[in-house]
Design an enzyme around this catalytic site. Sequence first.
Site, mmCIF file in Angstrom:
data_model
loop_
_atom_site.group_PDB
_atom_site.id
_atom_site.type_symbol
_atom_site.label_atom_id
_atom_site.label_comp_id
_atom_site.label_asym_id
_atom_site.label_seq_id
_atom_site.Cartn_x
_atom_site.Cartn_y
_atom_site.Cartn_z
ATOM 1 N N SER A 179 -8.106 -1.014 -3.551
ATOM 2 C CA SER A 179 -7.679 0.377 -3.599
ATOM 3 C C SER A 179 -8.104 1.120 -2.341
ATOM 4 O O SER A 179 -9.260 1.044 -1.913
ATOM 5 C CB SER A 179 -8.273 1.065 -4.826
ATOM 6 O OG SER A 179 -7.934 2.432 -4.845
ATOM 7 N N SER A 186 4.855 -17.420 -2.474
ATOM 8 C CA SER A 186 5.787 -16.526 -3.186
ATOM 9 C C SER A 186 6.148 -15.261 -2.409
ATOM 10 O O SER A 186 6.581 -14.268 -3.001
ATOM 11 C CB SER A 186 5.221 -16.127 -4.562
ATOM 12 O OG SER A 186 5.013 -17.263 -5.360
ATOM 13 N N HIS A 198 -1.069 13.219 0.638
ATOM 14 C CA HIS A 198 -1.821 12.190 -0.067
ATOM 15 C C HIS A 198 -1.304 10.833 0.398
ATOM 16 O O HIS A 198 -0.097 10.591 0.393
ATOM 17 C CB HIS A 198 -1.645 12.302 -1.585
ATOM 18 C CG HIS A 198 -2.132 11.099 -2.337
ATOM 19 N ND1 HIS A 198 -3.472 10.845 -2.546
ATOM 20 C CD2 HIS A 198 -1.462 10.064 -2.910
ATOM 21 C CE1 HIS A 198 -3.605 9.717 -3.226
ATOM 22 N NE2 HIS A 198 -2.396 9.220 -3.460
ATOM 23 N N GLY A 223 -1.699 2.417 -3.658
ATOM 24 C CA GLY A 223 -1.289 2.203 -5.045
ATOM 25 C C GLY A 223 -1.938 1.025 -5.731
ATOM 26 O O GLY A 223 -1.423 0.538 -6.741
ATOM 27 N N ARG A 224 -3.069 0.546 -5.216
ATOM 28 C CA ARG A 224 -3.737 -0.600 -5.813
ATOM 29 C C ARG A 224 -4.994 -0.168 -6.561
ATOM 30 O O ARG A 224 -5.453 0.972 -6.455
ATOM 31 C CB ARG A 224 -4.086 -1.627 -4.735
ATOM 32 C CG ARG A 224 -2.880 -2.265 -4.064
ATOM 33 C CD ARG A 224 -3.320 -3.241 -2.990
ATOM 34 N NE ARG A 224 -2.199 -3.877 -2.335
ATOM 35 C CZ ARG A 224 -1.703 -5.060 -2.680
ATOM 36 N NH1 ARG A 224 -2.227 -5.729 -3.701
ATOM 37 N NH2 ARG A 224 -0.682 -5.583 -2.023
ATOM 38 N N ASN A 273 -6.826 12.158 0.989
ATOM 39 C CA ASN A 273 -6.022 13.373 0.970
ATOM 40 C C ASN A 273 -6.372 14.209 2.196
ATOM 41 O O ASN A 273 -7.545 14.315 2.566
ATOM 42 C CB ASN A 273 -6.292 14.178 -0.295
ATOM 43 C CG ASN A 273 -5.983 13.383 -1.551
ATOM 44 O OD1 ASN A 273 -4.883 12.873 -1.720
ATOM 45 N ND2 ASN A 273 -6.968 13.268 -2.436
ATOM 46 N N SER A 277 -1.977 6.607 -0.080
ATOM 47 C CA SER A 277 -2.689 5.554 -0.802
ATOM 48 C C SER A 277 -1.838 4.298 -0.814
ATOM 49 O O SER A 277 -0.645 4.323 -0.500
ATOM 50 C CB SER A 277 -3.008 5.985 -2.239
ATOM 51 O OG SER A 277 -1.821 6.102 -3.005
ATOM 52 N N ASP A 284 -12.846 5.326 -2.354
ATOM 53 C CA ASP A 284 -12.641 3.910 -2.018
ATOM 54 C C ASP A 284 -12.908 3.617 -0.547
ATOM 55 O O ASP A 284 -13.111 2.460 -0.182
ATOM 56 C CB ASP A 284 -11.203 3.493 -2.349
ATOM 57 C CG ASP A 284 -10.920 3.550 -3.838
ATOM 58 O OD1 ASP A 284 -11.765 3.066 -4.614
ATOM 59 O OD2 ASP A 284 -9.869 4.088 -4.223
#
Length: 354
Positions: free
Chosen positions: A226, A180, A216, A220-221, A230, A218, A268
Amino acid sequence: MTFLSTQALQKWPTSKMLCTLSFLAAYTVPAAYAETYDQCLLRGIKSADGTLTLQALRAQCLSATGHEAVPADNGKSEENENKDLLADRIKSERATRNNPFTISPHKPNYLLPLSYATSIDHDHWGTDNGNLQGHLSPAEIKFQISIKAPVATGIFQGKGDLYVAYTNTSWWQAYNIDNSSPFRETNHEPEAFLIFPMHQNVFGLNLRATAVGISHQSNGRAGGLSRGWNRVYANFILEKDNFYMSFKPWWRIPEKKKEYPGDAEGDDNPDIVDYMGYGELHFGYKMGDYNLGLMVRNNLRSENKGAIQLDWTFPINQRFKGYVQYFNGYGESLIDYNDSVSRISAGIMLTDWL
């Protein structure tokens, strides 16, 4: 003429006055602001009390129309400034920063439909994350969108501009049709920074700007995928002839340790500095319409953990450039910050550093 007065100006022929004003405007502001600048000069001339110097009047009108006055004793005329490597970008951004319909580029914007990595870590992609473990393609589409907008200008005695910016870098498994065509990774980086234009000689280079900011970054998970951190950073931008460089040290803002597995507020990636280091260097060299770039990032505590990126752009037409990018090392993306990646990509560049 050292001083302007109403009585003296009344003796000037109207045509001579207008020609003089047009000449001054053409050599002090971009064309986009010429009419406003002319009006400011005319108002100043009409209301002059005989003690206002021409230099002071020009400085007032530059400030009133949103431009920075260049000190008379800085040893650089407008003609000489046009020869600086960064001058075109600086002038373009100044000319459009008050236009609400214009958003300026921040970092390079590009689309690389041909991107191939020699190694992609499959360990993150188990059954809980789309069951893509062992099914990721080394061929991807990589692209970056990076924009900025001014919030305030001249906030420290007429110096220093505050900007906000956003950069999105994505790795899209577009050719992985059987699964997909998912987006394998997207990194988001909002930031805010103050930038101060400068003209200082530093070890034979011209220091054109200094910036300080907060960032910042990231993906976004959530859960096991994740990643984020920062930073507070400074950035020093220098140039000489056809060469430019950027020295960008940073300091990671500490996060609290995870108290238990799945702690959403915990760190994380506690060891990210071990791989991303404490800063990076960018070098660039312009050869006519061709640009060569080099990014170097290294952890001083470990010679084996770092990264290098080589860039080459060349003209296609007036709007687009061809772009070839080679990356080797750690930290190309947040999901793979602690995995070494070697990637070659090709496509188009929409906006370059210069």
